[in-house]
Design an enzyme around this catalytic site. Structure first.
Site, PDB file in Angstrom:
ATOM      1  N   ASP A  54       1.783   1.394   9.308  1.00  0.00           N
ATOM      2  CA  ASP A  54       1.350   0.672  10.500  1.00  0.00           C
ATOM      3  C   ASP A  54       2.462   0.571  11.549  1.00  0.00           C
ATOM      4  O   ASP A  54       2.206   0.239  12.695  1.00  0.00           O
ATOM      5  CB  ASP A  54       0.895  -0.745  10.126  1.00  0.00           C
ATOM      6  CG  ASP A  54      -0.403  -0.749   9.334  1.00  0.00           C
ATOM      7  OD1 ASP A  54      -0.984   0.335   9.159  1.00  0.00           O
ATOM      8  OD2 ASP A  54      -0.829  -1.833   8.892  1.00  0.00           O
ATOM      9  N   GLY A  80       0.837  -1.201   0.000  1.00  0.00           N
ATOM     10  CA  GLY A  80       0.000   0.000   0.000  1.00  0.00           C
ATOM     11  C   GLY A  80       0.872   1.252   0.000  1.00  0.00           C
ATOM     12  O   GLY A  80       2.086   1.171   0.186  1.00  0.00           O
ATOM     13  N   ARG A 138      -2.587   8.208   4.463  1.00  0.00           N
ATOM     14  CA  ARG A 138      -1.383   7.643   3.852  1.00  0.00           C
ATOM     15  C   ARG A 138      -1.102   8.178   2.444  1.00  0.00           C
ATOM     16  O   ARG A 138      -0.011   7.967   1.924  1.00  0.00           O
ATOM     17  CB  ARG A 138      -1.457   6.113   3.830  1.00  0.00           C
ATOM     18  CG  ARG A 138      -2.384   5.545   2.781  1.00  0.00           C
ATOM     19  CD  ARG A 138      -2.293   4.030   2.744  1.00  0.00           C
ATOM     20  NE  ARG A 138      -2.882   3.523   1.527  1.00  0.00           N
ATOM     21  CZ  ARG A 138      -3.100   2.250   1.275  1.00  0.00           C
ATOM     22  NH1 ARG A 138      -2.781   1.340   2.174  1.00  0.00           N
ATOM     23  NH2 ARG A 138      -3.634   1.883   0.146  1.00  0.00           N
TER      24      ARG A 138
HETATM   25  N1  LIG Z   1       5.762 -14.349   1.764  1.00  0.00           N
HETATM   26  C1  LIG Z   1       5.979 -13.680   0.622  1.00  0.00           C
HETATM   27  N2  LIG Z   1       6.935 -14.093  -0.237  1.00  0.00           N
HETATM   28  C2  LIG Z   1       7.174 -13.424  -1.390  1.00  0.00           C
HETATM   29  N3  LIG Z   1       6.500 -12.318  -1.764  1.00  0.00           N
HETATM   30  C3  LIG Z   1       5.525 -11.861  -0.950  1.00  0.00           C
HETATM   31  C4  LIG Z   1       5.220 -12.512   0.290  1.00  0.00           C
HETATM   32  N4  LIG Z   1       4.199 -11.846   0.881  1.00  0.00           N
HETATM   33  C5  LIG Z   1       3.890 -10.823   0.045  1.00  0.00           C
HETATM   34  N5  LIG Z   1       4.679 -10.822  -1.035  1.00  0.00           N
HETATM   35  C6  LIG Z   1       4.643  -9.858  -2.131  1.00  0.00           C
HETATM   36  O1  LIG Z   1       5.042  -8.580  -1.623  1.00  0.00           O
HETATM   37  C7  LIG Z   1       4.259  -7.551  -2.201  1.00  0.00           C
HETATM   38  C8  LIG Z   1       3.670  -6.655  -1.155  1.00  0.00           C
HETATM   39  O2  LIG Z   1       3.009  -7.405  -0.131  1.00  0.00           O
HETATM   40  P1  LIG Z   1       1.830  -6.785   0.734  1.00  0.00           P
HETATM   41  O3  LIG Z   1       1.560  -7.718   1.852  1.00  0.00           O
HETATM   42  O4  LIG Z   1       0.707  -6.435  -0.157  1.00  0.00           O
HETATM   43  O5  LIG Z   1       2.385  -5.390   1.243  1.00  0.00           O
HETATM   44  P2  LIG Z   1       3.486  -5.017   2.322  1.00  0.00           P
HETATM   45  O6  LIG Z   1       4.814  -5.295   1.748  1.00  0.00           O
HETATM   46  O7  LIG Z   1       3.259  -3.576   2.546  1.00  0.00           O
HETATM   47  O8  LIG Z   1       3.224  -5.861   3.535  1.00  0.00           O
HETATM   48  C9  LIG Z   1       3.209  -8.215  -3.068  1.00  0.00           C
HETATM   49  O9  LIG Z   1       3.581  -8.049  -4.423  1.00  0.00           O
HETATM   50  C10 LIG Z   1       3.233  -9.663  -2.641  1.00  0.00           C
HETATM   51  O10 LIG Z   1       2.964 -10.535  -3.704  1.00  0.00           O
HETATM   52  O1  LIG Z   2      -6.697  -1.037   0.843  1.00  0.00           O
HETATM   53  P1  LIG Z   2      -5.291  -1.447   0.737  1.00  0.00           P
HETATM   54  O2  LIG Z   2      -4.526  -0.755  -0.320  1.00  0.00           O
HETATM   55  O3  LIG Z   2      -5.140  -2.935   0.674  1.00  0.00           O
HETATM   56  O4  LIG Z   2      -4.562  -0.970   2.063  1.00  0.00           O
HETATM   57  C1  LIG Z   2      -5.051  -1.219   3.349  1.00  0.00           C
HETATM   58  C2  LIG Z   2      -3.922  -1.577   4.260  1.00  0.00           C
HETATM   59  O5  LIG Z   2      -2.851  -0.688   4.215  1.00  0.00           O
HETATM   60  C3  LIG Z   2      -2.217  -0.643   5.492  1.00  0.00           C
HETATM   61  O6  LIG Z   2      -2.305   0.632   6.019  1.00  0.00           O
HETATM   62  C4  LIG Z   2      -0.765  -0.947   5.405  1.00  0.00           C
HETATM   63  O7  LIG Z   2      -0.578  -2.116   4.751  1.00  0.00           O
HETATM   64  P2  LIG Z   2       0.774  -2.468   4.010  1.00  0.00           P
HETATM   65  O8  LIG Z   2       1.880  -2.209   5.007  1.00  0.00           O
HETATM   66  O9  LIG Z   2       0.636  -3.904   3.683  1.00  0.00           O
HETATM   67  O10 LIG Z   2       0.897  -1.588   2.824  1.00  0.00           O
HETATM   68  C5  LIG Z   2      -3.000  -1.574   6.391  1.00  0.00           C
HETATM   69  O11 LIG Z   2      -3.166  -1.109   7.677  1.00  0.00           O
HETATM   70  C6  LIG Z   2      -4.317  -1.620   5.660  1.00  0.00           C
HETATM   71  O12 LIG Z   2      -5.023  -2.790   5.958  1.00  0.00           O
END
Ligand SMILES: Nc1ncnc2c1ncn2[C@@H]1O[C@H](COP(=O)(O)OP(=O)(O)O)[C@@H](O)[C@H]1O
Ligand SMILES: O=P(O)(O)OC[C@H]1O[C@](O)(COP(=O)(O)O)[C@@H](O)[C@@H]1O
Ligand SMILES: [Mg+2]
Length: 443
Positions: free
Chosen positions: A215, A95, A369
Protein backbone atom coordinates in the site's frame (compact mmCIF):
# COMPACT_ATOMS: atom_id res chain seq x y z
CA UNK A 1 26.07 2.03 26.88
CA UNK A 2 27.95 -1.02 25.56
CA UNK A 3 31.59 -0.84 24.51
CA UNK A 4 31.97 -1.05 20.73
CA UNK A 5 34.41 -3.34 18.93
CA UNK A 6 35.91 -2.95 15.46
CA UNK A 7 33.48 -3.87 12.67
CA UNK A 8 33.77 -7.29 11.07
CA UNK A 9 31.83 -6.46 7.93
CA UNK A 10 34.54 -6.60 5.30
CA UNK A 11 34.00 -4.21 2.45
CA UNK A 12 36.92 -5.70 0.51
CA UNK A 13 37.50 -9.40 0.64
CA UNK A 14 40.02 -11.95 -0.59
CA UNK A 15 39.42 -15.65 -0.75
CA UNK A 16 41.41 -16.80 2.28
CA UNK A 17 43.55 -19.25 0.31
CA UNK A 18 46.87 -17.94 1.53
CA UNK A 19 48.10 -17.39 5.07
CA UNK A 20 48.63 -13.76 4.13
CA UNK A 21 44.92 -12.97 3.84
CA UNK A 22 43.54 -15.57 6.23
CA UNK A 23 41.89 -12.88 8.33
CA UNK A 24 40.53 -10.92 5.37
CA UNK A 25 41.85 -7.83 3.65
CA UNK A 26 44.49 -5.75 5.50
CA UNK A 27 42.71 -3.12 7.61
CA UNK A 28 45.41 -0.45 7.56
CA UNK A 29 44.20 1.07 4.28
CA UNK A 30 43.10 4.68 4.25
CA UNK A 31 39.90 3.98 2.38
CA UNK A 32 37.50 1.97 4.51
CA UNK A 33 34.08 2.87 3.10
CA UNK A 34 32.21 2.81 6.39
CA UNK A 35 29.37 5.17 7.23
CA UNK A 36 30.07 7.72 9.95
CA UNK A 37 27.58 7.89 12.81
CA UNK A 38 27.44 11.63 12.08
CA UNK A 39 26.41 11.24 8.41
CA UNK A 40 22.91 12.61 7.94
CA UNK A 41 20.30 12.72 5.17
CA UNK A 42 17.97 15.68 4.69
CA UNK A 43 14.36 14.66 5.34
CA UNK A 44 12.64 17.33 3.23
CA UNK A 45 14.27 18.81 0.18
CA UNK A 46 11.77 21.42 -1.06
CA UNK A 47 11.78 24.89 0.45
CA UNK A 48 8.12 25.80 -0.19
CA UNK A 49 7.54 29.49 -0.88
CA UNK A 50 4.06 29.44 0.65
CA UNK A 51 1.45 27.02 1.97
CA UNK A 52 -0.31 27.41 -1.39
CA UNK A 53 2.41 25.58 -3.31
CA UNK A 54 1.21 22.13 -4.37
CA UNK A 55 1.91 19.55 -1.69
CA UNK A 56 3.34 22.11 0.75
CA UNK A 57 3.76 21.02 4.35
CA UNK A 58 4.55 24.08 6.44
CA UNK A 59 5.03 24.74 10.14
CA UNK A 60 3.82 28.35 9.88
CA UNK A 61 2.15 30.71 7.35
CA UNK A 62 5.56 31.90 6.15
CA UNK A 63 6.55 28.30 5.45
CA UNK A 64 9.76 28.80 7.41
CA UNK A 65 12.45 26.36 6.33
CA UNK A 66 13.41 23.93 9.09
CA UNK A 67 16.15 21.45 8.38
CA UNK A 68 15.34 17.94 9.54
CA UNK A 69 17.82 15.10 9.31
CA UNK A 70 17.86 11.36 9.69
CA UNK A 71 20.76 8.96 10.21
CA UNK A 72 22.38 7.56 7.09
CA UNK A 73 22.18 3.79 6.88
CA UNK A 74 25.10 1.44 6.28
CA UNK A 75 28.03 -0.41 7.89
CA UNK A 76 29.85 1.24 10.79
CA UNK A 77 33.50 0.99 11.75
CA UNK A 78 32.57 0.07 15.31
CA UNK A 79 29.95 -2.56 16.11
CA UNK A 80 28.03 -3.17 19.33
CA UNK A 81 27.50 -6.95 19.13
CA UNK A 82 30.07 -9.72 19.04
CA UNK A 83 28.92 -11.82 16.05
CA UNK A 84 29.65 -15.09 17.86
CA UNK A 85 27.27 -14.01 20.66
CA UNK A 86 24.41 -13.13 18.30
CA UNK A 87 21.30 -15.20 17.81
CA UNK A 88 19.35 -13.43 15.07
CA UNK A 89 15.69 -14.07 14.24
CA UNK A 90 13.62 -12.92 11.28
CA UNK A 91 9.84 -12.67 11.29
CA UNK A 92 7.40 -11.65 8.51
CA UNK A 93 3.95 -10.39 9.57
CA UNK A 94 0.72 -9.02 8.08
CA UNK A 95 -0.25 -9.62 4.45
CA UNK A 96 2.10 -10.76 1.70
CA UNK A 97 4.15 -8.34 -0.32
CA UNK A 98 6.48 -8.94 -3.29
CA UNK A 99 10.10 -8.99 -2.11
CA UNK A 100 9.73 -10.55 1.35
CA UNK A 101 11.99 -13.43 0.33
CA UNK A 102 14.53 -11.03 -1.17
CA UNK A 103 14.79 -9.20 2.17
CA UNK A 104 15.03 -12.43 4.20
CA UNK A 105 17.80 -13.60 1.87
CA UNK A 106 19.84 -10.41 2.19
CA UNK A 107 19.46 -10.28 5.98
CA UNK A 108 20.78 -13.85 6.26
CA UNK A 109 23.65 -13.31 3.82
CA UNK A 110 24.75 -10.09 5.52
CA UNK A 111 24.56 -11.62 9.00
CA UNK A 112 26.82 -14.44 7.81
CA UNK A 113 29.34 -11.96 6.42
CA UNK A 114 29.48 -10.34 9.89
CA UNK A 115 30.23 -13.80 11.24
CA UNK A 116 26.86 -14.66 12.80
CA UNK A 117 26.36 -18.42 13.02
CA UNK A 118 22.97 -18.63 14.71
CA UNK A 119 20.16 -17.36 12.45
CA UNK A 120 16.55 -18.53 12.62
CA UNK A 121 13.22 -17.74 11.01
CA UNK A 122 10.08 -17.40 13.14
CA UNK A 123 7.24 -19.16 11.30
CA UNK A 124 3.94 -17.45 10.45
CA UNK A 125 4.49 -14.00 11.90
CA UNK A 126 4.29 -13.12 15.59
CA UNK A 127 2.12 -16.24 16.00
CA UNK A 128 5.32 -18.29 15.60
CA UNK A 129 6.50 -17.01 18.98
CA UNK A 130 3.56 -18.55 20.82
CA UNK A 131 2.25 -21.63 18.96
CA UNK A 132 3.99 -24.66 20.46
CA UNK A 133 3.56 -26.69 17.26
CA UNK A 134 5.53 -24.11 15.25
CA UNK A 135 9.29 -24.43 15.56
CA UNK A 136 11.94 -21.94 14.46
CA UNK A 137 13.58 -22.52 11.08
CA UNK A 138 17.41 -22.56 10.91
CA UNK A 139 18.60 -20.20 8.17
CA UNK A 140 21.86 -19.98 6.26
CA UNK A 141 23.08 -18.74 2.88
CA UNK A 142 22.50 -22.25 1.56
CA UNK A 143 18.85 -22.27 2.69
CA UNK A 144 18.02 -18.81 1.33
CA UNK A 145 20.12 -18.87 -1.85
CA UNK A 146 17.19 -19.13 -4.30
CA UNK A 147 14.17 -18.07 -2.26
CA UNK A 148 13.87 -14.71 -4.04
CA UNK A 149 12.94 -16.55 -7.22
CA UNK A 150 9.40 -16.96 -5.95
CA UNK A 151 6.85 -14.69 -4.28
CA UNK A 152 5.39 -15.08 -0.78
CA UNK A 153 7.45 -15.57 2.36
CA UNK A 154 9.64 -18.59 3.09
CA UNK A 155 8.66 -18.14 6.73
CA UNK A 156 4.91 -17.64 6.21
CA UNK A 157 2.88 -14.67 7.46
CA UNK A 158 -0.12 -14.14 9.73
CA UNK A 159 -2.26 -11.51 11.40
CA UNK A 160 -2.97 -11.41 15.15
CA UNK A 161 -0.83 -13.35 17.62
CA UNK A 162 0.55 -13.24 21.17
CA UNK A 163 1.02 -10.26 23.49
CA UNK A 164 4.26 -8.27 23.38
CA UNK A 165 5.25 -9.55 26.81
CA UNK A 166 4.77 -13.17 25.66
CA UNK A 167 6.89 -12.47 22.57
CA UNK A 168 9.73 -11.06 24.71
CA UNK A 169 9.43 -14.03 27.13
CA UNK A 170 9.93 -16.39 24.16
CA UNK A 171 12.84 -14.29 22.85
CA UNK A 172 14.54 -14.57 26.25
CA UNK A 173 13.92 -18.34 26.37
CA UNK A 174 15.34 -18.79 22.87
CA UNK A 175 18.26 -16.39 23.49
CA UNK A 176 17.34 -14.13 20.57
CA UNK A 177 19.25 -10.82 20.78
CA UNK A 178 18.68 -9.50 17.23
CA UNK A 179 15.19 -9.40 15.78
CA UNK A 180 14.45 -8.37 12.21
CA UNK A 181 10.79 -7.59 11.73
CA UNK A 182 9.32 -7.36 8.23
CA UNK A 183 5.86 -5.87 8.21
CA UNK A 184 3.59 -2.86 7.87
CA UNK A 185 2.19 -0.31 10.34
CA UNK A 186 0.76 -2.95 12.68
CA UNK A 187 3.91 -5.06 12.68
CA UNK A 188 6.04 -1.98 13.36
CA UNK A 189 3.79 -0.94 16.27
CA UNK A 190 4.50 -4.44 17.61
CA UNK A 191 8.24 -4.14 16.88
CA UNK A 192 8.47 -0.85 18.74
CA UNK A 193 6.57 -2.32 21.70
CA UNK A 194 8.98 -5.31 21.70
CA UNK A 195 11.92 -2.87 21.66
CA UNK A 196 10.44 -0.92 24.62
CA UNK A 197 9.74 -4.12 26.56
CA UNK A 198 13.34 -5.31 25.98
CA UNK A 199 14.57 -1.94 27.26
CA UNK A 200 12.37 -2.16 30.35
CA UNK A 201 13.79 -5.63 31.03
CA UNK A 202 17.30 -4.25 30.40
CA UNK A 203 17.96 -6.81 27.66
CA UNK A 204 20.68 -6.11 25.13
CA UNK A 205 18.49 -6.74 22.09
CA UNK A 206 18.36 -4.96 18.72
CA UNK A 207 14.91 -4.78 17.13
CA UNK A 208 15.08 -3.54 13.55
CA UNK A 209 12.17 -3.23 11.11
CA UNK A 210 11.97 -3.42 7.35
CA UNK A 211 8.74 -1.74 6.18
CA UNK A 212 6.64 -4.12 4.10
CA UNK A 213 3.47 -2.81 2.54
CA UNK A 214 2.39 -2.78 -1.05
CA UNK A 215 0.00 0.00 0.00
CA UNK A 216 3.07 2.28 0.34
CA UNK A 217 1.43 3.82 3.41
CA UNK A 218 4.50 4.33 5.63
CA UNK A 219 5.36 7.97 6.40
CA UNK A 220 8.53 9.80 5.29
CA UNK A 221 9.76 7.20 2.81
CA UNK A 222 10.09 7.63 -0.95
CA UNK A 223 8.44 4.21 -1.32
CA UNK A 224 8.31 0.78 0.27
CA UNK A 225 9.45 -2.45 -1.36
CA UNK A 226 6.89 -4.41 -3.37
CA UNK A 227 4.97 -1.28 -4.33
CA UNK A 228 6.56 -0.98 -7.80
CA UNK A 229 5.92 -4.66 -8.48
CA UNK A 230 2.28 -4.35 -7.39
CA UNK A 231 1.77 -1.35 -9.67
CA UNK A 232 3.38 -3.24 -12.55
CA UNK A 233 1.29 -6.36 -11.91
CA UNK A 234 -1.86 -4.21 -11.77
CA UNK A 235 -1.18 -3.17 -15.38
CA UNK A 236 -2.30 -6.59 -16.57
CA UNK A 237 -5.69 -6.23 -14.89
CA UNK A 238 -6.13 -2.67 -16.15
CA UNK A 239 -5.13 -3.62 -19.68
CA UNK A 240 -7.59 -6.54 -19.65
CA UNK A 241 -10.36 -4.25 -18.39
CA UNK A 242 -9.48 -1.75 -21.12
CA UNK A 243 -9.51 -4.36 -23.88
CA UNK A 244 -12.83 -5.80 -22.66
CA UNK A 245 -14.42 -2.35 -22.40
CA UNK A 246 -12.97 -1.13 -25.68
CA UNK A 247 -14.08 -4.23 -27.58
CA UNK A 248 -17.64 -4.20 -26.23
CA UNK A 249 -20.51 -2.00 -27.35
CA UNK A 250 -20.72 0.64 -24.58
CA UNK A 251 -18.19 -1.25 -22.48
CA UNK A 252 -17.39 -0.25 -18.90
CA UNK A 253 -14.38 -1.87 -17.22
CA UNK A 254 -13.96 -1.68 -13.44
CA UNK A 255 -10.75 -2.72 -11.64
CA UNK A 256 -10.42 -2.84 -7.86
CA UNK A 257 -6.90 -2.62 -6.45
CA UNK A 258 -5.57 -2.94 -2.90
CA UNK A 259 -5.18 0.10 -0.69
CA UNK A 260 -6.86 -0.02 2.68
CA UNK A 261 -6.33 3.61 3.71
CA UNK A 262 -4.13 4.94 0.93
CA UNK A 263 -4.70 5.11 -2.80
CA UNK A 264 -1.07 4.96 -3.96
CA UNK A 265 -1.44 1.72 -5.93
CA UNK A 266 -4.59 2.91 -7.71
CA UNK A 267 -3.08 6.33 -8.44
CA UNK A 268 0.24 5.01 -9.76
CA UNK A 269 -1.36 2.12 -11.67
CA UNK A 270 -3.79 4.55 -13.34
CA UNK A 271 -1.00 6.94 -14.25
CA UNK A 272 1.24 4.14 -15.54
CA UNK A 273 -1.44 2.56 -17.71
CA UNK A 274 -2.81 5.65 -19.40
CA UNK A 275 -6.00 3.58 -19.86
CA UNK A 276 -7.99 4.78 -16.87
CA UNK A 277 -10.77 7.36 -17.19
CA UNK A 278 -11.76 7.48 -13.52
CA UNK A 279 -9.48 6.82 -10.56
CA UNK A 280 -11.12 6.64 -7.13
CA UNK A 281 -9.04 6.63 -3.92
CA UNK A 282 -9.87 6.71 -0.18
CA UNK A 283 -8.42 10.20 0.29
CA UNK A 284 -10.75 11.87 -2.22
CA UNK A 285 -14.50 11.69 -1.47
CA UNK A 286 -16.89 11.09 -4.37
CA UNK A 287 -20.59 10.57 -5.11
CA UNK A 288 -21.81 7.84 -7.42
CA UNK A 289 -25.22 9.39 -8.11
CA UNK A 290 -26.33 12.95 -8.89
CA UNK A 291 -25.30 15.47 -11.55
CA UNK A 292 -21.63 15.45 -10.50
CA UNK A 293 -21.49 11.74 -9.65
CA UNK A 294 -19.30 9.04 -11.19
CA UNK A 295 -22.25 7.46 -13.03
CA UNK A 296 -23.18 10.69 -14.85
CA UNK A 297 -19.57 10.97 -16.01
CA UNK A 298 -19.60 7.32 -17.13
CA UNK A 299 -22.67 8.09 -19.25
CA UNK A 300 -20.82 11.07 -20.76
CA UNK A 301 -17.80 8.87 -21.54
CA UNK A 302 -19.96 6.17 -23.13
CA UNK A 303 -21.62 8.81 -25.29
CA UNK A 304 -18.42 10.58 -26.29
CA UNK A 305 -15.83 7.82 -26.59
CA UNK A 306 -17.86 4.61 -26.53
CA UNK A 307 -16.23 2.97 -23.48
CA UNK A 308 -14.69 3.75 -20.10
CA UNK A 309 -12.41 2.19 -17.48
CA UNK A 310 -12.59 2.83 -13.73
CA UNK A 311 -9.82 2.04 -11.23
CA UNK A 312 -10.93 2.00 -7.59
CA UNK A 313 -8.86 1.47 -4.44
CA UNK A 314 -10.43 -0.96 -1.97
CA UNK A 315 -10.66 1.68 0.79
CA UNK A 316 -12.37 4.28 -1.43
CA UNK A 317 -16.00 5.33 -0.95
CA UNK A 318 -16.52 3.35 2.26
CA UNK A 319 -19.09 5.98 3.29
CA UNK A 320 -21.32 4.67 0.48
CA UNK A 321 -21.39 1.15 1.96
CA UNK A 322 -22.98 -0.38 5.02
CA UNK A 323 -20.58 -0.60 7.99
CA UNK A 324 -20.17 -4.05 9.55
CA UNK A 325 -17.85 -3.17 12.49
CA UNK A 326 -16.04 -6.44 11.76
CA UNK A 327 -12.28 -6.57 12.41
CA UNK A 328 -9.56 -8.98 11.34
CA UNK A 329 -7.23 -10.81 13.77
CA UNK A 330 -4.90 -7.78 13.87
CA UNK A 331 -7.72 -5.35 14.63
CA UNK A 332 -7.93 -3.87 11.12
CA UNK A 333 -11.46 -2.90 10.07
CA UNK A 334 -12.88 -5.29 7.44
CA UNK A 335 -13.85 -3.09 4.52
CA UNK A 336 -17.01 -3.27 2.43
CA UNK A 337 -16.53 -4.24 -1.22
CA UNK A 338 -16.56 -0.96 -3.13
CA UNK A 339 -15.70 -2.71 -6.42
CA UNK A 340 -18.78 -4.92 -6.37
CA UNK A 341 -20.89 -1.95 -5.25
CA UNK A 342 -19.76 0.21 -8.18
CA UNK A 343 -20.33 -2.70 -10.57
CA UNK A 344 -23.90 -3.21 -9.31
CA UNK A 345 -24.75 0.49 -9.22
CA UNK A 346 -23.38 0.99 -12.74
CA UNK A 347 -25.48 -1.84 -14.16
CA UNK A 348 -28.57 -0.55 -12.33
CA UNK A 349 -28.00 3.04 -13.44
CA UNK A 350 -27.66 2.26 -17.15
CA UNK A 351 -30.65 -0.09 -16.98
CA UNK A 352 -32.76 2.65 -15.39
CA UNK A 353 -31.80 5.34 -17.93
CA UNK A 354 -32.36 2.86 -20.78
CA UNK A 355 -28.83 3.03 -22.15
CA UNK A 356 -27.07 -0.21 -23.04
CA UNK A 357 -23.87 -0.81 -21.04
CA UNK A 358 -21.65 -3.90 -20.93
CA UNK A 359 -20.06 -3.85 -17.46
CA UNK A 360 -17.00 -6.05 -16.75
CA UNK A 361 -15.50 -6.20 -13.26
CA UNK A 362 -11.94 -7.38 -12.49
CA UNK A 363 -10.66 -7.91 -8.93
CA UNK A 364 -6.96 -8.93 -9.13
CA UNK A 365 -6.50 -8.34 -5.36
CA UNK A 366 -4.12 -11.14 -4.33
CA UNK A 367 -2.52 -11.46 -7.76
CA UNK A 368 -0.70 -8.14 -7.39
CA UNK A 369 0.96 -9.08 -4.11
CA UNK A 370 1.57 -12.83 -4.36
CA UNK A 371 4.14 -12.40 -7.10
CA UNK A 372 7.91 -12.21 -7.30
CA UNK A 373 9.56 -8.79 -6.90
CA UNK A 374 10.55 -7.01 -10.11
CA UNK A 375 14.14 -5.88 -10.70
CA UNK A 376 13.80 -2.45 -9.12
CA UNK A 377 12.13 -3.89 -6.00
CA UNK A 378 14.78 -6.63 -5.94
CA UNK A 379 17.45 -3.96 -5.59
CA UNK A 380 15.47 -2.03 -2.98
CA UNK A 381 15.00 -5.23 -0.94
CA UNK A 382 18.70 -6.04 -1.15
CA UNK A 383 19.73 -2.63 0.14
CA UNK A 384 17.09 -2.56 2.90
CA UNK A 385 17.91 -6.10 4.05
CA UNK A 386 21.63 -5.36 4.24
CA UNK A 387 21.08 -2.04 5.99
CA UNK A 388 18.81 -3.65 8.58
CA UNK A 389 21.74 -5.84 9.65
CA UNK A 390 24.19 -2.90 9.61
CA UNK A 391 21.74 -0.97 11.81
CA UNK A 392 21.51 -3.75 14.37
CA UNK A 393 25.31 -4.09 14.54
CA UNK A 394 25.62 -0.30 14.79
CA UNK A 395 23.73 -0.60 18.07
CA UNK A 396 20.39 0.80 16.95
CA UNK A 397 17.09 -0.65 18.17
CA UNK A 398 13.49 0.49 17.64
CA UNK A 399 14.43 1.68 14.16
CA UNK A 400 13.37 0.82 10.66
CA UNK A 401 15.17 1.14 7.35
CA UNK A 402 13.94 3.15 4.41
CA UNK A 403 14.76 5.22 1.36
CA UNK A 404 14.45 8.98 1.71
CA UNK A 405 15.27 11.37 -1.14
CA UNK A 406 17.12 8.52 -2.85
CA UNK A 407 19.35 7.85 0.16
CA UNK A 408 19.07 4.95 2.57
CA UNK A 409 18.39 5.89 6.16
CA UNK A 410 17.33 4.74 9.62
CA UNK A 411 14.06 6.11 11.00
CA UNK A 412 12.78 5.88 14.58
CA UNK A 413 9.75 3.56 14.27
CA UNK A 414 7.16 5.85 15.97
CA UNK A 415 7.90 8.63 13.44
CA UNK A 416 6.90 6.52 10.44
CA UNK A 417 3.76 4.84 11.80
CA UNK A 418 2.06 7.78 13.53
CA UNK A 419 -0.72 7.32 10.94
CA UNK A 420 -1.02 5.63 7.53
CA UNK A 421 0.62 7.81 4.89
CA UNK A 422 -2.13 9.16 2.63
CA UNK A 423 -2.10 10.41 -0.93
CA UNK A 424 -2.19 14.20 -0.62
CA UNK A 425 -5.07 15.42 -2.83
CA UNK A 426 -3.12 18.68 -3.22
CA UNK A 427 0.03 16.93 -4.35
CA UNK A 428 1.50 17.16 -7.82
CA UNK A 429 1.19 13.40 -8.26
CA UNK A 430 -2.58 13.36 -7.71
CA UNK A 431 -2.90 16.35 -10.05
CA UNK A 432 -0.84 14.46 -12.65
CA UNK A 433 -3.17 11.49 -12.29
CA UNK A 434 -6.19 13.76 -12.81
CA UNK A 435 -4.51 15.32 -15.86
CA UNK A 436 -4.01 11.84 -17.28
CA UNK A 437 -7.53 10.53 -16.64
CA UNK A 438 -9.27 13.81 -17.45
CA UNK A 439 -11.82 13.15 -14.71
CA UNK A 440 -13.78 15.96 -13.01
CA UNK A 441 -14.55 16.29 -9.28
CA UNK A 442 -17.29 13.86 -8.26
CA UNK A 443 -18.77 15.92 -5.42
N1 LIG B 1 -0.69 -1.69 17.84
C1 LIG B 1 -0.10 -2.89 17.79
N2 LIG B 1 0.72 -3.28 18.79
C2 LIG B 1 1.33 -4.49 18.76
N3 LIG B 1 1.18 -5.38 17.76
C3 LIG B 1 0.37 -5.05 16.73
C4 LIG B 1 -0.31 -3.78 16.69
N4 LIG B 1 -1.06 -3.74 15.56
C5 LIG B 1 -0.85 -4.92 14.93
N5 LIG B 1 0.00 -5.69 15.62
C6 LIG B 1 0.47 -7.02 15.22
O1 LIG B 1 1.27 -6.89 14.04
C7 LIG B 1 1.01 -7.96 13.15
C8 LIG B 1 0.69 -7.47 11.77
O2 LIG B 1 -0.32 -6.46 11.80
P1 LIG B 1 -1.27 -6.19 10.55
O3 LIG B 1 -2.00 -4.94 10.81
O4 LIG B 1 -2.05 -7.41 10.27
O5 LIG B 1 -0.28 -6.06 9.31
P2 LIG B 1 0.74 -4.93 8.89
O6 LIG B 1 1.92 -5.01 9.77
O7 LIG B 1 1.06 -5.27 7.49
O8 LIG B 1 0.03 -3.61 9.04
C9 LIG B 1 -0.10 -8.79 13.75
O9 LIG B 1 0.46 -9.98 14.28
C10 LIG B 1 -0.69 -7.91 14.83
O10 LIG B 1 -1.14 -8.65 15.93
O1 LIG C 1 -6.88 -10.24 2.94
P1 LIG C 1 -5.74 -9.84 3.77
O2 LIG C 1 -4.65 -10.83 3.84
O3 LIG C 1 -6.16 -9.35 5.12
O4 LIG C 1 -5.04 -8.61 3.04
C1 LIG C 1 -5.74 -7.49 2.58
C2 LIG C 1 -4.95 -6.25 2.86
O5 LIG C 1 -3.62 -6.32 2.45
C3 LIG C 1 -3.18 -5.01 2.08
O6 LIG C 1 -2.83 -4.99 0.74
C4 LIG C 1 -1.95 -4.61 2.82
O7 LIG C 1 -2.15 -4.76 4.15
P2 LIG C 1 -0.96 -4.96 5.17
O8 LIG C 1 0.03 -3.86 4.88
O9 LIG C 1 -1.60 -4.81 6.50
O10 LIG C 1 -0.37 -6.30 4.94
C5 LIG C 1 -4.36 -4.09 2.27
O11 LIG C 1 -4.48 -3.12 1.30
C6 LIG C 1 -5.50 -5.07 2.21
O12 LIG C 1 -6.63 -4.59 2.87
MG1 LIG D 1 -1.49 -2.61 8.27
Amino acid sequence: MYSPTPGRFLLRMRTPVSEEFAGGYPSDEEWHGYISNSDRVLLKTINFASPNSAGAVCIDPACTWVEQWVHRAGPREKIYFKPEEVKAAIVTCGGLCPGLNDVIRQVVITLEIYGVKSIVGIPFGYRGFSDSDLSEMPLSRKVVQNIHLSGGSLLGVSRGGPSVSDIVDRMQEKGINMLFVLGGNGTHAGANAIHEECRNRKLKVAVVGVPKTIDNDILLMDKTFGFDTAVEEAQRAINSAYIEAHSAYHGVGIVKLMGRDSGFIAMHASLASGQIDICLIPEVPFELHGPHGVLTHLKYLIETKGSAVVCVAEGAGQNLLQKTNAKDASGNIVLGDIGVHIQQETKKYFREIGVHADVKYIDPTYMIRACRANASDGILCAVLGQNAVHGAFAGYSGITVGICNNHYVYFPIPEVIAYPRPVDPNSRMWHRCLTSTGQPDFI
